[in-house]
Motif scaffolding. Structure first.
Motif, PDB file in Angstrom:
ATOM      1  N   ARG A 513      -8.486   1.465  50.067  1.00 60.55           N
ATOM      2  CA  ARG A 513      -9.556   0.765  49.357  1.00 60.55           C
ATOM      3  C   ARG A 513      -9.136   0.591  47.900  1.00 60.55           C
ATOM      4  NH1 ARG A 513     -12.411   4.220  45.937  1.00 60.55           N
ATOM      5  NH2 ARG A 513     -12.160   6.427  46.392  1.00 60.55           N
ATOM      6  N   ALA A 514      -9.880  -0.258  47.221  1.00 63.26           N
ATOM      7  CA  ALA A 514      -9.562  -0.452  45.809  1.00 63.26           C
ATOM      8  C   ALA A 514     -10.009   0.770  45.020  1.00 63.26           C
ATOM      9  CB  ALA A 514     -10.269  -1.692  45.286  1.00 63.26           C
ATOM     10  N   MET A 515      -9.317   1.056  43.925  1.00 62.22           N
ATOM     11  CA  MET A 515      -9.730   2.175  43.072  1.00 62.22           C
ATOM     12  C   MET A 515     -11.087   1.858  42.462  1.00 62.22           C
ATOM     13  SD  MET A 515      -7.462   1.534  39.614  1.00 62.22           S
ATOM     14  CE  MET A 515      -8.481   2.404  38.428  1.00 62.22           C
ATOM     15  N   THR A 516     -11.820   2.906  42.107  1.00 61.64           N
ATOM     16  CA  THR A 516     -13.101   2.675  41.432  1.00 61.64           C
ATOM     17  C   THR A 516     -12.820   2.109  40.046  1.00 61.64           C
ATOM     18  OG1 THR A 516     -13.923   4.576  42.638  1.00 61.64           O
ATOM     19  CG2 THR A 516     -15.285   3.752  40.829  1.00 61.64           C
ATOM     20  N   ASP A 517     -13.462   0.984  39.769  1.00 60.23           N
ATOM     21  CA  ASP A 517     -13.172   0.271  38.521  1.00 60.23           C
ATOM     22  C   ASP A 517     -13.628   1.078  37.310  1.00 60.23           C
ATOM     23  OD1 ASP A 517     -12.709  -1.605  36.636  1.00 60.23           O
ATOM     24  OD2 ASP A 517     -14.309  -2.991  37.283  1.00 60.23           O
ATOM     25  N   TRP A 518     -12.747   1.187  36.309  1.00 55.70           N
ATOM     26  CA  TRP A 518     -13.129   1.840  35.047  1.00 55.70           C
ATOM     27  C   TRP A 518     -14.015   0.918  34.218  1.00 55.70           C
ATOM     28  CZ3 TRP A 518     -12.648   6.781  34.234  1.00 55.70           C
ATOM     29  CH2 TRP A 518     -11.560   7.505  34.740  1.00 55.70           C
ATOM     30  N   GLY A 519     -14.128  -0.321  34.655  1.00 57.06           N
ATOM     31  CA  GLY A 519     -14.836  -1.317  33.851  1.00 57.06           C
ATOM     32  C   GLY A 519     -13.845  -2.228  33.177  1.00 57.06           C
ATOM     33  N   VAL A 520     -13.342  -3.220  33.906  1.00 59.35           N
ATOM     34  CA  VAL A 520     -12.436  -4.172  33.278  1.00 59.35           C
ATOM     35  C   VAL A 520     -13.285  -5.309  32.718  1.00 59.35           C
ATOM     36  CG1 VAL A 520     -10.544  -3.593  34.838  1.00 59.35           C
ATOM     37  CG2 VAL A 520     -12.065  -5.476  35.405  1.00 59.35           C
ATOM     38  N   ALA A 521     -12.704  -6.036  31.761  1.00 53.86           N
ATOM     39  CA  ALA A 521     -13.462  -7.112  31.137  1.00 53.86           C
ATOM     40  C   ALA A 521     -13.724  -8.223  32.142  1.00 53.86           C
ATOM     41  CB  ALA A 521     -12.687  -7.645  29.943  1.00 53.86           C
ATOM     42  N   LYS A 522     -14.988  -8.658  32.225  1.00 54.36           N
ATOM     43  CA  LYS A 522     -15.338  -9.750  33.138  1.00 54.36           C
ATOM     44  C   LYS A 522     -16.179 -10.754  32.379  1.00 54.36           C
ATOM     45  CE  LYS A 522     -15.579  -7.105  37.465  1.00 54.36           C
ATOM     46  NZ  LYS A 522     -15.786  -5.731  37.008  1.00 54.36           N
ATOM     47  N   ALA A 523     -16.125 -11.998  32.831  1.00 58.35           N
ATOM     48  CA  ALA A 523     -16.991 -13.005  32.229  1.00 58.35           C
ATOM     49  C   ALA A 523     -18.430 -12.684  32.600  1.00 58.35           C
ATOM     50  CB  ALA A 523     -16.609 -14.385  32.739  1.00 58.35           C
ATOM     51  N   PRO A 524     -19.381 -12.810  31.650  1.00 58.46           N
ATOM     52  CA  PRO A 524     -20.782 -12.577  31.989  1.00 58.46           C
ATOM     53  C   PRO A 524     -21.220 -13.573  33.062  1.00 58.46           C
ATOM     54  CG  PRO A 524     -20.485 -12.973  29.611  1.00 58.46           C
ATOM     55  CD  PRO A 524     -19.186 -13.255  30.269  1.00 58.46           C
ATOM     56  N   ALA A 525     -22.217 -13.188  33.843  1.00 57.48           N
ATOM     57  CA  ALA A 525     -22.677 -14.053  34.933  1.00 57.48           C
ATOM     58  C   ALA A 525     -23.017 -15.434  34.380  1.00 57.48           C
ATOM     59  CB  ALA A 525     -23.897 -13.433  35.591  1.00 57.48           C
ATOM     60  N   GLY A 526     -22.583 -16.450  35.071  1.00 58.59           N
ATOM     61  CA  GLY A 526     -22.932 -17.799  34.685  1.00 58.59           C
ATOM     62  C   GLY A 526     -22.004 -18.432  33.658  1.00 58.59           C
ATOM     63  N   VAL A 527     -21.027 -17.679  33.153  1.00 52.83           N
ATOM     64  CA  VAL A 527     -20.096 -18.272  32.188  1.00 52.83           C
ATOM     65  C   VAL A 527     -18.832 -18.696  32.925  1.00 52.83           C
ATOM     66  CG1 VAL A 527     -18.659 -17.833  30.171  1.00 52.83           C
ATOM     67  CG2 VAL A 527     -20.983 -16.911  30.294  1.00 52.83           C
ATOM     68  N   ALA A 528     -18.445 -19.936  32.730  1.00 53.00           N
ATOM     69  CA  ALA A 528     -17.237 -20.427  33.391  1.00 53.00           C
ATOM     70  C   ALA A 528     -16.029 -20.070  32.533  1.00 53.00           C
ATOM     71  CB  ALA A 528     -17.326 -21.932  33.576  1.00 53.00           C
ATOM     72  N   VAL A 529     -15.017 -19.543  33.199  1.00 55.44           N
ATOM     73  CA  VAL A 529     -13.803 -19.165  32.477  1.00 55.44           C
ATOM     74  C   VAL A 529     -12.991 -20.424  32.159  1.00 55.44           C
ATOM     75  CG1 VAL A 529     -11.642 -17.895  32.652  1.00 55.44           C
ATOM     76  CG2 VAL A 529     -13.760 -16.910  33.561  1.00 55.44           C
ATOM     77  N   THR A 530     -12.640 -20.573  30.891  1.00 55.19           N
ATOM     78  CA  THR A 530     -11.820 -21.721  30.501  1.00 55.19           C
ATOM     79  C   THR A 530     -10.418 -21.227  30.196  1.00 55.19           C
ATOM     80  OG1 THR A 530     -12.595 -21.288  28.295  1.00 55.19           O
ATOM     81  CG2 THR A 530     -13.658 -23.096  29.459  1.00 55.19           C
ATOM     82  N   ARG A 531      -9.472 -22.116  30.067  1.00 55.65           N
ATOM     83  CA  ARG A 531      -8.136 -21.658  29.703  1.00 55.65           C
ATOM     84  C   ARG A 531      -7.818 -22.095  28.279  1.00 55.65           C
ATOM     85  NH1 ARG A 531      -2.660 -20.302  32.434  1.00 55.65           N
ATOM     86  NH2 ARG A 531      -1.287 -20.713  30.675  1.00 55.65           N
ATOM     87  N   LEU A 532      -7.448 -21.141  27.454  1.00 57.34           N
ATOM     88  CA  LEU A 532      -7.097 -21.459  26.067  1.00 57.34           C
ATOM     89  C   LEU A 532      -5.587 -21.388  25.902  1.00 57.34           C
ATOM     90  CD1 LEU A 532      -9.829 -19.337  24.310  1.00 57.34           C
ATOM     91  CD2 LEU A 532      -9.758 -21.823  24.503  1.00 57.34           C
ATOM     92  N   GLU A 533      -5.081 -22.148  24.974  1.00 53.41           N
ATOM     93  CA  GLU A 533      -3.636 -22.145  24.764  1.00 53.41           C
ATOM     94  C   GLU A 533      -3.297 -21.547  23.414  1.00 53.41           C
ATOM     95  OE1 GLU A 533      -1.405 -22.683  26.960  1.00 53.41           O
ATOM     96  OE2 GLU A 533      -2.721 -23.514  28.530  1.00 53.41           O
ATOM     97  N   GLU A 534      -2.020 -21.198  23.330  1.00 56.79           N
ATOM     98  CA  GLU A 534      -1.501 -20.525  22.159  1.00 56.79           C
ATOM     99  C   GLU A 534      -1.676 -21.340  20.868  1.00 56.79           C
ATOM    100  OE1 GLU A 534       2.603 -20.569  22.748  1.00 56.79           O
ATOM    101  OE2 GLU A 534       3.074 -19.357  21.009  1.00 56.79           O
ATOM    102  N   HIS A 535      -1.505 -22.668  20.965  1.00 55.44           N
ATOM    103  CA  HIS A 535      -1.555 -23.469  19.735  1.00 55.44           C
ATOM    104  C   HIS A 535      -2.981 -23.676  19.231  1.00 55.44           C
ATOM    105  CE1 HIS A 535      -2.811 -26.705  22.324  1.00 55.44           C
ATOM    106  NE2 HIS A 535      -1.755 -26.479  23.083  1.00 55.44           N
ATOM    107  N   ASP A 536      -3.953 -23.260  20.041  1.00 57.57           N
ATOM    108  CA  ASP A 536      -5.351 -23.401  19.644  1.00 57.57           C
ATOM    109  C   ASP A 536      -5.683 -22.321  18.605  1.00 57.57           C
ATOM    110  OD1 ASP A 536      -8.039 -23.459  19.406  1.00 57.57           O
ATOM    111  OD2 ASP A 536      -8.459 -23.495  21.563  1.00 57.57           O
ATOM    112  N   LEU A 537      -5.829 -22.717  17.362  1.00 58.45           N
ATOM    113  CA  LEU A 537      -5.997 -21.729  16.292  1.00 58.45           C
ATOM    114  C   LEU A 537      -7.265 -20.897  16.458  1.00 58.45           C
ATOM    115  CD1 LEU A 537      -4.770 -23.616  13.109  1.00 58.45           C
ATOM    116  CD2 LEU A 537      -3.553 -21.949  14.491  1.00 58.45           C
ATOM    117  N   SER A 538      -8.302 -21.480  17.027  1.00 53.45           N
ATOM    118  CA  SER A 538      -9.542 -20.721  17.134  1.00 53.45           C
ATOM    119  C   SER A 538      -9.424 -19.633  18.203  1.00 53.45           C
ATOM    120  CB  SER A 538     -10.702 -21.657  17.457  1.00 53.45           C
ATOM    121  OG  SER A 538     -10.460 -22.251  18.715  1.00 53.45           O
TER     122      SER A 538
END
Ligand code: HEM
Ligand SMILES: [Cu+2]
Ligand SMILES: [Cu+2]
Lengths: 572, 175
Positions: A513-538
Motif C-alpha cells: 500500500r502507499a505510505m501514509t502521507d506526511w502532507g504533501v502540497a496539493k492544489a486546493p479543491a477547485g483550483v486548476a493546476v497551471t504550468r509556469l515557465e522559468e522565464h516568467d518573472l512572476s
C-alpha cells in the motif's frame, strides 16, 4: 512484488528488474539495493547515536559553567565525536544514498551483492576498530591525527578500511550506472538526483585516494616500518581528504534537496541544464580547496594560498549559489502552479511545514545557505583566516554546513526512506513533525554560540579557557549558548534515533500500500493546476527576493570581517 | 519532470528569467571575492605569506637559547622576558606545554618573529587581538609583525597538543 517488464520495439518482453514496485511512487525498487540501503542506513543511525552522546558530553564540557568531563576524556570524546559524525554517520548514509540513486531512478538493479557486502563489511569493521581503539584511550589525536601526534596502528588501519570500503561501494555505484546504460533500463539522460549523486561519487573517489595516500604511510610509520612523514605534507594531503569530502557532502545534500522538493511539493527542476552545470562546477573546481585549511601555515606562499582559495573555491561557491536559487525557485513554481500565488511569499507560508520531509529539507537549505555558506567563504578567505583559524568560529561554521545542512537533510530524507524502503509507517507522527525544528534550532544556537565565542578568540578543541585569563563574561555567555543549543540539538537527535528505531520495530507495515502521507502540497479543491515557465518573472519573484536578501547579508558579513582584520596588528 | 525521473528531451537550454539574472549576480559576487584577496595582498596590512625555513627542532631551540641569553631583560614566574632590538629578529619556542620566552616589544616597531615547535604542532593565538598562526616542528615560521597597540597580550595554544593543551599560555608585552 512484480518485476518491471518492458516491451521492446520488436515486441519481445524483457524483465528489467527483479525488484518490487513501490506502491507509493510506482517506481521499481531493487531488492538487493534495498537490503544494502537498509544495512547502511541502520549502521549510520547507530553511529549518529554514538556521535550524539559524545556531542552532548562535549557541549556540556565547553559550557564552562558546567565543565562536565575531565581533560583526558574531553579530548578522547572530541576524537570520538568527529569521527563518528563526520566520517561514519555521513559515509554510511552516503553509500545508502548512492545505492538508491543508481537503482530506483534508473529502474536498474544493483551491480553486485557481493561487492556491496565487501564494502559494507570493511566499513563496519573499520569503524568499530576506530571506536574501540579511541575508547581504549589509544588514539587521543582528534580526527585529524596531525603528525607528530601518534595513535595506535589500529586507528589508522580502521580509517583505511572505512575509506577503502567506501571506495568499493562507490565502485558498485559506477558499475550499476554502467549496466543500467548498457541494458537500456532508462532512455535519455539520467535523472537529476542520479546526476548529483554521480558528481558526489566522482569527488569521493578523488577524496578517498587522498585519504589512502596520507593514511598508508602514517600507518606504516605507526608500525615502525617507515620514517615519519613530514607533518606539513601530512596537513596538505589530509585536507585533500578532509575538505573535499565536504564537497561530497554538499553534492549529496543538494541531491537530497532536489529529491525532497520533488516528493513533498511536486517541484521539478526549473532548468535541468543549469542544475547539472552547477554539479559539474563542484567536480571541476573543488580539487584544490584543501588550501583554506592551510591559510596561516608556514612553508606555503601567498600566491599558492590565494590561487587555490579563489580558483578552487569561488566557482564551487557559484555552484552552491545557483542551487540555492534553483531549489527554492522550483518549490515556488510548483506551489504557484497549484494556486498559491498570494504576494511574494504566499507560496512559502502555504508550503507543507508540518511534513518533516519538507521542513527538514527547507531548514537545511536556509541554515546551510545563510549560515554555512556565508561563514565558509568568509573564514576561507586567505587573509581573514588570520582572525579565525582554529578558533571556535571554525566548528561554528561547519556545524551549520555538515550538521544543520547535510545531517538535517539526511534526517529529513529518512522520513521518506523508512516508509518507502523499510516499508514501515512512522510511529509518533506528531513528534516526528517537530523533530526537524528541534534539531535545527538547537544547531543554530550552538553554531551562533561557537561563532561569537570564536570571534572573541576562544580556541576550538580546548578543554578549559579560564587558565588563559583573557576571556570575559561575553565569551562565557556564548559558551552557555553552546551548552544550551547543544542540549536542544541532542534532544532533536535522540528523538530522531528513537523515531527511526521505534518505527523499525513498531511501525505499521506499508507493504502493498502507499505510505501514509506526511502532507504533501496539493492544489486546493477547485483550483486548476497551471504550468509556469522559468522565464516568467512572476513565477520566481519570491525566491529572487530571498536570494537578494541573502546576497546583502553575505556582503555585510564579508566586509565586516575585512574591517575586523584591518584592526589587528600589521603582519606579513 | 521531477528530479527523480528522466528529464524530458530537449532539456538542455539556456537559463532565463530571474535564474539568469541571479547567475549573473552570483558570478559577479564571486569575482569580487576573488579580487579582494590579491587586492589585500598588495594594499592590505595583514597577510599570511607563510615565510618559513626548514629547521631541525633542537637547532631552533638552541637559537632561542642564544636569543634569550643575548637579550634577556627580566623574568616572570621563571620565564625569561626578552627584548629584541627594534627591526630585529625575535624567537619563540613552542613545546608541550609552554611558550618561551616572553617577548617585550615596542609599539610601532617591526620585528621578525620566528615561531617553531620542539615537539608537536601548536597554534599561536594572540589574545585579545585574536591573530592566529600555525606552529610546526621542523618549520621556522617567520611573522613580520608590527605591534600597534600597547599592553600585555596572551598567547593561547589553539592546536591540540596533548593533555596540557589548554594550559599552554604565553605572553607578549608591548610598551
Ligand atoms: C547534537 C548535535 C551536535 C552537537 C551538540 C555538537 C557539538 C560539538 C562540540 C561541542 C564540538 C567541540 C568543539 C570544540 O571544542 O572544538 C564539536 C566538534 C565537532 N563536531 Fe559536533 N555536534 C553535533 C553534531 C555534529 C554532527 C552531526 C557532525 C557531523 C556530521 C559534527 C561534526 C563535528 C566535528 C567534525 C567536530 C570537530 C572535531 C574536532 O575538532 O576534531 N557534529 N561538536
Ligand atoms: Cu600547544
Ligand atoms: Cu595546544
Amino acid at each position: 512484488m512484480s518485476a518491471i517488464v518492458q516491451t521492446l520495439v520488436d515486441g519481445t518482453k524483457k524483465i528489467l528488474n527483479p525488484g518490487r514496485v513501490c506502491a507509493t511512487t510506482g517506481l521499481s525498487v531493487c531488492r538487493t539495493a534495498q537490503q544494502f540501503i537498509k544495512l547502511n542506513a541502520v549502521s549510520a543511525v547507530v553511529f549518529l547515536l554514538i556521535g550524539g552522546v559524545a556531542a552532548l558530553l562535549l557541549a556540556l564540557t565547553r559550557w564552562q559553567t558546567v565543565h562536565l568531563l575531565n581533560a583526558e576524556w574531553f579530548y578522547r570524546i572530541v576524537t570520538l565525536h568527529g569521527l563518528n559524525m563526520l566520517i561514519f554517520w555521513i559515509l554510511f548514509m552516503e553509500v545508502a544514498i548512492l545505492y538508491f540513486c543508481c537503482t530506483t531512478p534508473l529502474n536498474s538493479k544493483l551491480f553486485s551483492k557481493k561487492v556491496a557486502w565487501v564494502s559494507f563489511g570493511m566499513m563496519l569493521t573499520g569503524a568499530l576498530m576506530v571506536d574501540y581503539i579511541i575508547l581504549q584511550g589509544q588514539a587521543d589525536v582528534m580526527m585529524t591525527s596531525y603528525l607528530p601526534l601518534l595513535a595506535h596502528p589500529l586507528f589508522y588501519l580502521g580509517i583505511i578500511l572505512v575509506a577503502v570500503g567506501t571506495l568499493i561501494g562507490v565502485f558498485n555505484f559506477f558499475a550499476t550506472l554502467y549496466i543500467a546504460k548498457r541494458d537500456k533500463t532508462y532512455e535519455g539522460s539520467v535523472p537529476l538526483v542520479t546526476f548529483g549523486a554521480t558528481a558526489a561519487a566522482i569527488i569521493a573517489v578523488v577524496t578517498l585516494l587522498h585519504g589512502a595516500i596520507v593514511m598508508i604511510p602514517t600507518f606504516t610509520y605507526s608500525m615502525g616500518w617507515t620514517p615519519q612523514p613530514d607533518p606539513m605534507w601530512y596537513r596538505l594531503i589530509w585536507w585533500g581528504l578532509g575538505h573535499q569530502s565536504q564537497q561530497v557532502n554538499v553534492c549529496a545534500m543538494v541531491s537530497v534537496w532536489y529529491f525532497l522538493a520533488s516528493v513533498t511539493t511536486g517541484a521539478r527542476p526549473l532548468n535541468e541544464a543549469v542544475c547539472r552545470t552547477a554539479f559539474v562546477l563542484y567536480v571541476l573546481f573543488i580539487n584544490l580547496a584543501s588550501a583554506h585549511h592551510l591559510l596561516v601555515d608556514p612553508g606555503i606562499g601567498a600566491t599558492w594560498k590565494i590561487w587555490n582559495t579563489s580558483y578552487a573555491m569561488y566557482l564551487a561557491v557559484l555552484a552552491s549559489m545557483i542551487h540555492g536559487f534553483t531549489v527554492p525557485a522550483s518549490v515556488e513554481v510548483a506551489m504557484r502552479e497549484k494556486g498559491y500565488v498570494r504576494g511574494l511569499f504566499g507560496w512559502l507560508t502555504s508550503a507543507p511545514w508540518g511534513n518533516p520531509g519538507f521542513s527538514g529539507f527547507f531548514l537545511s537549505l536556509v541554515i546551510f545557505g545563510f549560515g554555512g555558506g556565508i561563514t565558509g567563504v568568509t573564514l576561507g578567505t586567505q587573509q581573514i583566516n588570520i582572525i579565525a583559524h582554529n578558533t571556535l568560529r571554525i566548528p561554528g561554521h561547519f556545524h551549520v554546513t555538515v550538521v544543520g545542512g547535510t545531517t538535517l537533510s539526511f534526517m529529513a530524507l529518512a522520513f521518506y526512506v523508512i516508509p518507502l524502503i523499510f516499508e514501515k509507517d512512522f510511529i509518533w507522527r506528531k513528534a516526528a513533525r517537530l523533530q526537524p525544528y528541534l534539531f535545527g534550532i538547537g544547531i543554530v544556537m550552538l553554531a551562533v554560540g561557537m561563532s561569537f565565542a570564536g570571534s572573541m578568540g576562544v580556541p576550538r578543541r580546548s578543554w578549559d579557557i579560564d587558565v588563559a585569563g583573557v576571556y570575559g563574561p561575553a565569551a562565557h555567555l556564548m559558551l552557555g549558548f553552546v551548552g544550551v543549543g547543544g542540549i536542544i540539538a541532542f534532544v532533536g537527535l535522540l528523538l530522531f534515533v528513537l523515531l527511526c528505531v521505534g518505527t523499525l520495530f513498531f511501525g505499521k507495515s506499508t507493504k502493498g500500500r502507499a505510505m501514509t502521507d506526511w502532507g504533501v502540497a496539493k492544489a486546493p479543491a477547485g483550483v486548476a493546476v497551471t504550468r509556469l515557465e522559468e522565464h516568467d518573472l512572476s513565477a520566481t519573484k519570491g525566491t529572487f527576493a530571498m536570494v537578494l536578501i541573502f546576497l546583502a547579508c553575505f556582503a555585510v558579513y564579508y566586509f565586516a570581517n575585512w574591517k575586523a582584520l584591518a584592526d589587528v596588528w600589521p603582519v606579513r | 519532470m521531477s528530479s527523480i525521473l528522466v528529464p524530458e528531451r530537449g532539456w538542455f537550454r539556456a537559463p532565463a528569467g530571474h535564474e539568469k539574472i541571479w547567475i549573473g549576480l552570483a558570478l559577479s559576487w564571486c569575482l569580487v571575492l576573488t579580487v579582494m584577496m590579491p587586492y589585500w595582498h598588495f594594499r592590505g596590512k595583514q597577510n599570511s605569506r607563510g615565510e618559513a625555513y626548514a629547521v631541525v627542532p633542537t637547532e631552533f631551540a638552541a637559537r632561542v637559547d642564544r636569543f634569550i641569553a643575548a637579550n634577556k631583560v627580566g623574568e616572570s614566574n621563571g620565564v625569561p622576558i626578552v627584548e629584541p632590538a627594534p627591526g630585529g629578529d625575535a624567537f619563540v619556542l613552542a613545546r608541550m606545554w609552554s611558550w618561551n620566552p616572553i617577548l617585550k616589544l615596542r609599539k610601532g616597531e617591526t620585528y621578525r618573529v620566528h615561531l617553531s615547535s620542539l615537539d608537536l604542532q601548536h597554534g599561536f593565538s594572540l589574545q585579545p587581538l585574536n591573530m592566529n598562526f600555525q606552529v610546526m616542528p621542523g618549520y621556522d615560521h617567520v611573522l613580520t609583525l608590527t605591534p600597534t597597540s600597547a599592553g600585555s597580550f596572551t598567547i593561547v595554544c589553539n592546536e591540540f597538543c596533548g593533555i596540557g593543551h589548554s594550559n599552554m599560555i604565553g605572553h607578549i608585552i608591548v610598551e
